[in-house]
Design a protein around this motif. Structure first.
Motif, PDB file in Angstrom:
ATOM      1  N   LYS A 193       0.828  -1.200   0.000  1.00  0.00           N
ATOM      2  CA  LYS A 193       0.000   0.000   0.000  1.00  0.00           C
ATOM      3  C   LYS A 193       0.866   1.256   0.000  1.00  0.00           C
ATOM      4  O   LYS A 193       0.535   2.266  -0.610  1.00  0.00           O
ATOM      5  N   LYS A 194       2.005   1.176   0.643  1.00  0.00           N
ATOM      6  CA  LYS A 194       2.906   2.321   0.738  1.00  0.00           C
ATOM      7  C   LYS A 194       4.045   2.268  -0.283  1.00  0.00           C
ATOM      8  O   LYS A 194       4.586   3.301  -0.655  1.00  0.00           O
ATOM      9  N   GLU A 195       4.386   1.048  -0.731  1.00  0.00           N
ATOM     10  CA  GLU A 195       5.605   0.888  -1.520  1.00  0.00           C
ATOM     11  C   GLU A 195       5.401   0.599  -3.002  1.00  0.00           C
ATOM     12  O   GLU A 195       6.307   0.784  -3.796  1.00  0.00           O
ATOM     13  N   THR A 196       4.206   0.154  -3.390  1.00  0.00           N
ATOM     14  CA  THR A 196       4.022  -0.349  -4.745  1.00  0.00           C
ATOM     15  C   THR A 196       2.735   0.163  -5.373  1.00  0.00           C
ATOM     16  O   THR A 196       1.734   0.348  -4.683  1.00  0.00           O
ATOM     17  N   GLU A 197       2.778   0.400  -6.679  1.00  0.00           N
ATOM     18  CA  GLU A 197       1.576   0.803  -7.408  1.00  0.00           C
ATOM     19  C   GLU A 197       0.666  -0.404  -7.578  1.00  0.00           C
ATOM     20  O   GLU A 197       1.061  -1.435  -8.094  1.00  0.00           O
ATOM     21  N   PHE A 198      -0.575  -0.235  -7.122  1.00  0.00           N
ATOM     22  CA  PHE A 198      -1.503  -1.362  -7.202  1.00  0.00           C
ATOM     23  C   PHE A 198      -2.927  -0.894  -6.943  1.00  0.00           C
ATOM     24  O   PHE A 198      -3.180  -0.085  -6.059  1.00  0.00           O
ATOM     25  N   THR A 199      -3.851  -1.392  -7.754  1.00  0.00           N
ATOM     26  CA  THR A 199      -5.273  -1.140  -7.526  1.00  0.00           C
ATOM     27  C   THR A 199      -6.026  -2.447  -7.721  1.00  0.00           C
ATOM     28  O   THR A 199      -5.590  -3.335  -8.444  1.00  0.00           O
ATOM     29  N   PHE A 200      -7.180  -2.555  -7.067  1.00  0.00           N
ATOM     30  CA  PHE A 200      -7.970  -3.779  -7.182  1.00  0.00           C
ATOM     31  C   PHE A 200      -8.570  -3.941  -8.572  1.00  0.00           C
ATOM     32  O   PHE A 200      -8.644  -5.028  -9.113  1.00  0.00           O
ATOM     33  N   CYS A 201      -9.021  -2.831  -9.150  1.00  0.00           N
ATOM     34  CA  CYS A 201      -9.653  -2.928 -10.468  1.00  0.00           C
ATOM     35  C   CYS A 201      -9.518  -1.596 -11.188  1.00  0.00           C
ATOM     36  O   CYS A 201     -10.194  -0.626 -10.854  1.00  0.00           O
ATOM     37  N   LYS A 202      -8.636  -1.531 -12.176  1.00  0.00           N
ATOM     38  CA  LYS A 202      -8.420  -0.291 -12.912  1.00  0.00           C
ATOM     39  C   LYS A 202      -9.536  -0.036 -13.905  1.00  0.00           C
ATOM     40  O   LYS A 202      -9.971   1.093 -14.090  1.00  0.00           O
ATOM     41  N   HIS A 203      -9.957  -1.072 -14.590  1.00  0.00           N
ATOM     42  CA  HIS A 203     -11.008  -0.941 -15.594  1.00  0.00           C
ATOM     43  C   HIS A 203     -11.632  -2.299 -15.821  1.00  0.00           C
ATOM     44  O   HIS A 203     -11.151  -3.318 -15.308  1.00  0.00           O
ATOM     45  N   SER A 204     -12.681  -2.342 -16.560  1.00  0.00           N
ATOM     46  CA  SER A 204     -13.319  -3.630 -16.852  1.00  0.00           C
ATOM     47  C   SER A 204     -13.335  -3.853 -18.351  1.00  0.00           C
ATOM     48  O   SER A 204     -13.390  -2.909 -19.130  1.00  0.00           O
ATOM     49  N   VAL A 208      -4.315 -18.781  -1.102  1.00  0.00           N
ATOM     50  CA  VAL A 208      -3.247 -19.053  -2.068  1.00  0.00           C
ATOM     51  C   VAL A 208      -3.488 -18.237  -3.334  1.00  0.00           C
ATOM     52  O   VAL A 208      -2.568 -17.621  -3.881  1.00  0.00           O
ATOM     53  N   ALA A 209      -4.733 -18.223  -3.801  1.00  0.00           N
ATOM     54  CA  ALA A 209      -5.076 -17.441  -5.002  1.00  0.00           C
ATOM     55  C   ALA A 209      -4.871 -15.947  -4.751  1.00  0.00           C
ATOM     56  O   ALA A 209      -4.329 -15.235  -5.604  1.00  0.00           O
ATOM     57  N   ILE A 210      -5.294 -15.471  -3.600  1.00  0.00           N
ATOM     58  CA  ILE A 210      -5.127 -14.053  -3.252  1.00  0.00           C
ATOM     59  C   ILE A 210      -3.652 -13.667  -3.263  1.00  0.00           C
ATOM     60  O   ILE A 210      -3.260 -12.649  -3.852  1.00  0.00           O
ATOM     61  N   ASN A 211      -2.824 -14.476  -2.629  1.00  0.00           N
ATOM     62  CA  ASN A 211      -1.404 -14.139  -2.496  1.00  0.00           C
ATOM     63  C   ASN A 211      -0.624 -14.303  -3.790  1.00  0.00           C
ATOM     64  O   ASN A 211       0.210 -13.455  -4.137  1.00  0.00           O
ATOM     65  N   GLU A 212      -0.890 -15.382  -4.527  1.00  0.00           N
ATOM     66  CA  GLU A 212      -0.138 -15.602  -5.757  1.00  0.00           C
ATOM     67  C   GLU A 212      -0.514 -14.596  -6.838  1.00  0.00           C
ATOM     68  O   GLU A 212       0.358 -14.127  -7.588  1.00  0.00           O
ATOM     69  N   GLU A 213      -1.777 -14.233  -6.925  1.00  0.00           N
ATOM     70  CA  GLU A 213      -2.164 -13.214  -7.906  1.00  0.00           C
ATOM     71  C   GLU A 213      -1.644 -11.836  -7.508  1.00  0.00           C
ATOM     72  O   GLU A 213      -1.326 -11.013  -8.361  1.00  0.00           O
ATOM     73  N   LEU A 214      -1.551 -11.606  -6.231  1.00  0.00           N
ATOM     74  CA  LEU A 214      -0.990 -10.340  -5.749  1.00  0.00           C
ATOM     75  C   LEU A 214       0.466 -10.208  -6.174  1.00  0.00           C
ATOM     76  O   LEU A 214       0.889  -9.170  -6.696  1.00  0.00           O
ATOM     77  N   ILE A 215       1.233 -11.276  -5.999  1.00  0.00           N
ATOM     78  CA  ILE A 215       2.665 -11.241  -6.305  1.00  0.00           C
ATOM     79  C   ILE A 215       2.938 -11.292  -7.805  1.00  0.00           C
ATOM     80  O   ILE A 215       3.629 -10.416  -8.357  1.00  0.00           O
ATOM     81  N   PHE A 216       2.408 -12.315  -8.469  1.00  0.00           N
ATOM     82  CA  PHE A 216       2.802 -12.588  -9.856  1.00  0.00           C
ATOM     83  C   PHE A 216       2.045 -11.762 -10.899  1.00  0.00           C
ATOM     84  O   PHE A 216       2.549 -11.562 -12.003  1.00  0.00           O
ATOM     85  N   ARG A 217       0.857 -11.319 -10.598  1.00  0.00           N
ATOM     86  CA  ARG A 217       0.115 -10.521 -11.567  1.00  0.00           C
ATOM     87  C   ARG A 217       0.038  -9.059 -11.129  1.00  0.00           C
ATOM     88  O   ARG A 217       0.582  -8.176 -11.788  1.00  0.00           O
ATOM     89  N   ALA A 218      -0.615  -8.792 -10.012  1.00  0.00           N
ATOM     90  CA  ALA A 218      -0.853  -7.402  -9.622  1.00  0.00           C
ATOM     91  C   ALA A 218       0.427  -6.600  -9.425  1.00  0.00           C
ATOM     92  O   ALA A 218       0.599  -5.531 -10.009  1.00  0.00           O
TER      93      ALA A 218
END
Length: 239
Positions: free
Chosen positions: A54-65, A110-120
């Motif tokens: 939240k403080k260190e990396t650019e990230f949003t839950f949903c930029k667009h659809s 597992v899905a939450i964490n792996e998608e956070l790291i490898f995709r988001a």
């Protein structure tokens, strides 16, 4: 990727791999309690990771659809293991146990964490010349990280899982780039694990032909991954 973002990615990746591959089974003998302990570890990592990025990396839950209709074939990959049963139906031996519930909960995180790291995190902060390059690199890292399965068994067949997860990474990476939706890729990743791991393993406790099993789901995932890459290239050509 900026140096600071790369460091953040590596810190979270190494921490996650360490926690995920740690042999907790040596300390917890009961299978249900082992799953509960693993769930707790995943939850703690999730909390830490979200506070950290939240403080260190650019990230949003949903930029667009985007138009999610094009992702319908992805649900084939979610059940790719079941292609194996078309040729090995004798392996079906249903064995649903109480472990299945904590296993499902574990796969949510597992899905939450792996998608956070490898995709988001990876895709959102990479600066390769094309998004396709970013998707491929992200998928490659995702696949290589699954070498832990081979290192725990040294079964050559497990090396196919690296290819399998690389293709899954391509699929999820394309979806994330198309939609910008972290929630969507998490949902698809969870559906993949739920059907291909939890449900399949409950129906087929013992796979008699591991090579054909891995090859069959690799073929399905390859089809979906190539389909999405073609859609990506077509959309890029229309711009």
């Amino acid at each position: 990727m900026k140096k600071s973002h790369l460091i953040n990615f590596l810190i979270l990746l190494l921490l996650y791999l360490g926690l995920s591959s740690f042999p907790f089974s040596y300390f917890v003998n009961n299978e249900i309690w082992l799953k509960v302990f693993q769930i707790g570890v995943q939850i703690i990592f999730s909390i830490f990771a979200f506070i950290y990025i939240k403080k260190e990396t650019e990230f949003t839950f949903c930029k667009h659809s985007g138009n999610k209709i094009i992702f319908i074939p992805c649900f084939l990959a979610c059940g790719s293991n079941f292609l194996y049963l078309a040729f090995a139906s004798n392996d079906i031996n249903p064995a649903f146990t109480s472990v299945i519930i904590p296993q499902i909960i574990l796969y949510v995180f597992v899905a939450i964490n792996e998608e956070l790291i490898f995709r988001a995190i990876f895709i959102s902060n990479s600066n390769y010349k094309t998004k396709l390059t970013t998707i491929i690199v992200s998928a490659a890292v995702f696949g290589v990280c699954h070498l832990t399965n081979f290192l725990s068994t040294f079964n050559p067949a497990s090396l196919l899982m690296v290819v399998y997860t690389f293709l899954l990474g391509l699929m999820l990476g394309c979806i994330y780039v198309f939609t910008g939706s972290y929630i969507f890729v998490v949902s698809l990743h969870f559906a993949f694990n739920l059907l291909n791991d939890v449900l399949f393993e409950a129906l087929v406790p013992n796979v008699t032909n591991i090579w054909f099993y891995l090859l069959s789901n690799t073929i399905v995932t390859l089809f979906v991954a190539v389909y999405l890459v073609i859609i990506y290239l077509k959309k890029k050509g229309e711009k």
